[in-house]
Scaffold this active site. Structure first.
Site, PDB file in Angstrom:
ATOM      1  N   LEU A  33     -65.437 -30.020 -62.166  1.00 55.49           N
ATOM      2  CA  LEU A  33     -64.171 -29.979 -61.429  1.00 55.49           C
ATOM      3  C   LEU A  33     -63.463 -28.640 -61.576  1.00 55.49           C
ATOM      4  O   LEU A  33     -63.538 -27.995 -62.618  1.00 55.49           O
ATOM      5  CB  LEU A  33     -63.241 -31.098 -61.927  1.00 55.49           C
ATOM      6  CG  LEU A  33     -63.775 -32.525 -61.793  1.00 55.49           C
ATOM      7  CD1 LEU A  33     -62.710 -33.523 -62.224  1.00 55.49           C
ATOM      8  CD2 LEU A  33     -64.256 -32.829 -60.375  1.00 55.49           C
ATOM      9  N   HIS A  37     -60.866 -29.354 -56.506  1.00 58.31           N
ATOM     10  CA  HIS A  37     -60.939 -30.815 -56.670  1.00 58.31           C
ATOM     11  C   HIS A  37     -59.569 -31.376 -57.075  1.00 58.31           C
ATOM     12  O   HIS A  37     -59.144 -32.423 -56.605  1.00 58.31           O
ATOM     13  CB  HIS A  37     -61.923 -31.196 -57.780  1.00 58.31           C
ATOM     14  CG  HIS A  37     -63.339 -30.847 -57.506  1.00 58.31           C
ATOM     15  ND1 HIS A  37     -64.010 -29.889 -58.216  1.00 58.31           N
ATOM     16  CD2 HIS A  37     -64.228 -31.340 -56.603  1.00 58.31           C
ATOM     17  CE1 HIS A  37     -65.247 -29.799 -57.779  1.00 58.31           C
ATOM     18  NE2 HIS A  37     -65.409 -30.655 -56.789  1.00 58.31           N
ATOM     19  N   GLN A 148     -61.682 -29.056 -47.093  1.00 59.52           N
ATOM     20  CA  GLN A 148     -62.035 -28.340 -45.854  1.00 59.52           C
ATOM     21  C   GLN A 148     -63.182 -27.358 -46.089  1.00 59.52           C
ATOM     22  O   GLN A 148     -63.855 -26.954 -45.149  1.00 59.52           O
ATOM     23  CB  GLN A 148     -60.807 -27.595 -45.336  1.00 59.52           C
ATOM     24  CG  GLN A 148     -61.045 -26.883 -44.014  1.00 59.52           C
ATOM     25  CD  GLN A 148     -60.129 -25.702 -43.818  1.00 59.52           C
ATOM     26  OE1 GLN A 148     -58.921 -25.845 -43.923  1.00 59.52           O
ATOM     27  NE2 GLN A 148     -60.685 -24.532 -43.530  1.00 59.52           N
ATOM     28  N   LYS A 149     -63.415 -26.979 -47.343  1.00 54.09           N
ATOM     29  CA  LYS A 149     -64.499 -26.015 -47.591  1.00 54.09           C
ATOM     30  C   LYS A 149     -65.823 -26.564 -47.043  1.00 54.09           C
ATOM     31  O   LYS A 149     -66.624 -25.839 -46.490  1.00 54.09           O
ATOM     32  CB  LYS A 149     -64.647 -25.683 -49.072  1.00 54.09           C
ATOM     33  CG  LYS A 149     -65.613 -24.508 -49.261  1.00 54.09           C
ATOM     34  CD  LYS A 149     -65.725 -24.084 -50.681  1.00 54.09           C
ATOM     35  CE  LYS A 149     -66.641 -24.960 -51.464  1.00 54.09           C
ATOM     36  NZ  LYS A 149     -68.049 -24.918 -51.001  1.00 54.09           N
ATOM     37  N   ASP A 150     -66.014 -27.881 -47.179  1.00 55.24           N
ATOM     38  CA  ASP A 150     -67.203 -28.526 -46.615  1.00 55.24           C
ATOM     39  C   ASP A 150     -66.826 -29.113 -45.258  1.00 55.24           C
ATOM     40  O   ASP A 150     -66.769 -30.331 -45.082  1.00 55.24           O
ATOM     41  CB  ASP A 150     -67.716 -29.597 -47.585  1.00 55.24           C
ATOM     42  CG  ASP A 150     -68.198 -28.987 -48.879  1.00 55.24           C
ATOM     43  OD1 ASP A 150     -69.170 -28.225 -48.847  1.00 55.24           O
ATOM     44  OD2 ASP A 150     -67.574 -29.238 -49.923  1.00 55.24           O
ATOM     45  N   SER A 186     -67.895 -25.515 -57.261  1.00 55.57           N
ATOM     46  CA  SER A 186     -68.564 -25.743 -58.558  1.00 55.57           C
ATOM     47  C   SER A 186     -69.705 -24.756 -58.740  1.00 55.57           C
ATOM     48  O   SER A 186     -70.045 -24.378 -59.864  1.00 55.57           O
ATOM     49  CB  SER A 186     -69.112 -27.167 -58.617  1.00 55.57           C
ATOM     50  OG  SER A 186     -68.057 -28.073 -58.394  1.00 55.57           O
ATOM     51  N   ARG A 187     -70.307 -24.325 -57.631  1.00 56.51           N
ATOM     52  CA  ARG A 187     -71.441 -23.395 -57.715  1.00 56.51           C
ATOM     53  C   ARG A 187     -71.011 -22.014 -58.217  1.00 56.51           C
ATOM     54  O   ARG A 187     -71.851 -21.249 -58.689  1.00 56.51           O
ATOM     55  CB  ARG A 187     -72.126 -23.249 -56.366  1.00 56.51           C
ATOM     56  CG  ARG A 187     -72.902 -24.490 -55.977  1.00 56.51           C
ATOM     57  CD  ARG A 187     -73.740 -24.266 -54.730  1.00 56.51           C
ATOM     58  NE  ARG A 187     -74.662 -25.370 -54.540  1.00 56.51           N
ATOM     59  CZ  ARG A 187     -74.362 -26.512 -53.962  1.00 56.51           C
ATOM     60  NH1 ARG A 187     -73.143 -26.722 -53.500  1.00 56.51           N
ATOM     61  NH2 ARG A 187     -75.263 -27.473 -53.841  1.00 56.51           N
TER      62      ARG A 187
HETATM   63  O1  PAF Z   1     -68.504 -32.644 -51.577  1.00 49.22           O
HETATM   64  C1  PAF Z   1     -69.158 -33.139 -52.527  1.00 49.22           C
HETATM   65  O2  PAF Z   1     -68.946 -32.841 -53.695  1.00 49.22           O
HETATM   66  C2  PAF Z   1     -70.220 -34.180 -52.223  1.00 49.22           C
HETATM   67  O3  PAF Z   1     -70.935 -33.851 -51.095  1.00 49.22           O
HETATM   68  C3  PAF Z   1     -69.673 -35.621 -52.159  1.00 49.22           C
HETATM   69  C4  PAF Z   1     -68.713 -35.800 -50.999  1.00 49.22           C
HETATM   70  C5  PAF Z   1     -68.980 -35.971 -53.460  1.00 49.22           C
HETATM   71  C6  PAF Z   1     -70.824 -36.604 -51.954  1.00 49.22           C
HETATM   72  O4  PAF Z   1     -71.738 -36.527 -53.000  1.00 49.22           O
END
Ligand code: PAF
Length: 283
Positions: A33, A37, A148-150, A186-187
């Site tokens: 986290l 997050h 929104q990053k994803d 996290s990466r």
């Molecule tokens: O965004 C993420 O961390 C993941 O894709 C999620 C939504 C927790 C599903 O594993």
């Protein structure tokens, strides 16, 4: 703070809370986290009586075994961070608890799942959709929070909710950035100091593209400029696309009267990073 490793007691706990009229927010995470997050957790704590943060590195969404093996796992730190928020429930299941059997269903998402990330991460959105659908069925949240990053993930989950009629309100929370613009992820923990510095190039490229876009440079030309920017750096561009922020269809012209997203993915060393910028209307 309550921590559950199994579905049954979590369901019983949440059923009892629901019977007391408590509202439930879900923040799905894979752990490791960071402030990004925590902004989702804060959003949920503000809106709901209980926040369930799930911490589960979902094997089904990784198409690259190396990425899965190296995905950072920092449970103790994660729990310490969540401790600060009220009404926290953590769901940290094992892979066997979530996937008693290998799923027989395959989730496709049509063109939405094939573009951008879908071209480079086959099966990724099947895995995301599968685990998010399971979490919705386990937690039955009133609201669920995603970053929104994803951006594509959010678009896919919105379709999942629509297609399966899940009774949940989705919230897309803004990207949180480092002072040099790098989107929190996290990466980022996997970057060495030199790579960390280079990683800011993704945001720099989005800034250049945004500027060109504002000056009505055509999408094709903006793409060429961004490709040129990366050809002179040791960050490897995987894709840069200008798309409609909802449908994710490529934009044909800069005169389009629609919410637009600039989306990018690039490798810094071994680490693959993504980012995006939404132009105009809020998402
Ligand atoms: O965004 C993420 O961390 C993941 O894709 C999620 C939504 C927790 C599903 O594993």
């Amino acid at each position: 703070m309550q921590v559950f490793r199994e579905i049954k007691p979590l369901r019983a706990y949440l059923d009892a809370k629901r019977a007391e009229q408590a509202t439930i927010g879900l923040v799905p995470t894979m752990g490791a986290l960071h402030e990004g997050h925590l902004s989702l957790v804060k959003g949920s704590v503000d809106d709901n009586d209980i926040t369930v943060t799930s911490i589960f590195v979902n094997p089904v969404q990784f198409n690259n075994p190396g990425d899965l093996a190296h995905y950072p796992r920092t449970l103790d730190e994660d729990l310490a961070m969540l401790q600060r928020y009220k009404g926290q429930v953590v769901f940290h299941p094992s892979a066997n608890e979530v996937y008693k059997q290998e799923p027989m269903i395959t989730l496709g998402f049509g063109p939405l799942g094939k573009t951008l990330e879908g071209q480079f991460r086959p099966g990724h959105f099947h895995g995301v959709g599968m685990v998010v659908a399971k979490l919705f069925n386990i937690v039955k949240p009133h609201r669920a929070y995603f970053g929104q990053k994803d951006l594509q993930q959010f678009a896919v989950i919105r379709r999942l909710v629509e297609d399966f009629s899940f009774d949940v309100e989705l919230k897309c929370m803004p990207i949180i950035r480092e002072p040099d613009g790098l989107a929190l992820s996290s990466r980022n923990k996997r970057l060495d100091p030199d790579e960390r510095q280079k990683a800011a190039k993704l945001y720099e490229a989005l800034g250049i593209a945004h500027d060109l876009y504002r000056r009505r440079v055509s999408p094709d030309q903006v793409k060429k400029e961004v490709e040129g920017f990366f050809s002179m750096s040791d960050v490897t561009l995987e894709y840069f696309e200008i798309v409609n922020a909802s449908s994710l269809n490529p934009l044909q012209s800069t005169f389009a009267n629609e919410p637009v997203a600039l989306c990018i993915a690039a490798y810094v060393g071994e680490v693959r990073l993504i980012d995006n910028l939404i132009i105009g209307n809020e998402y």
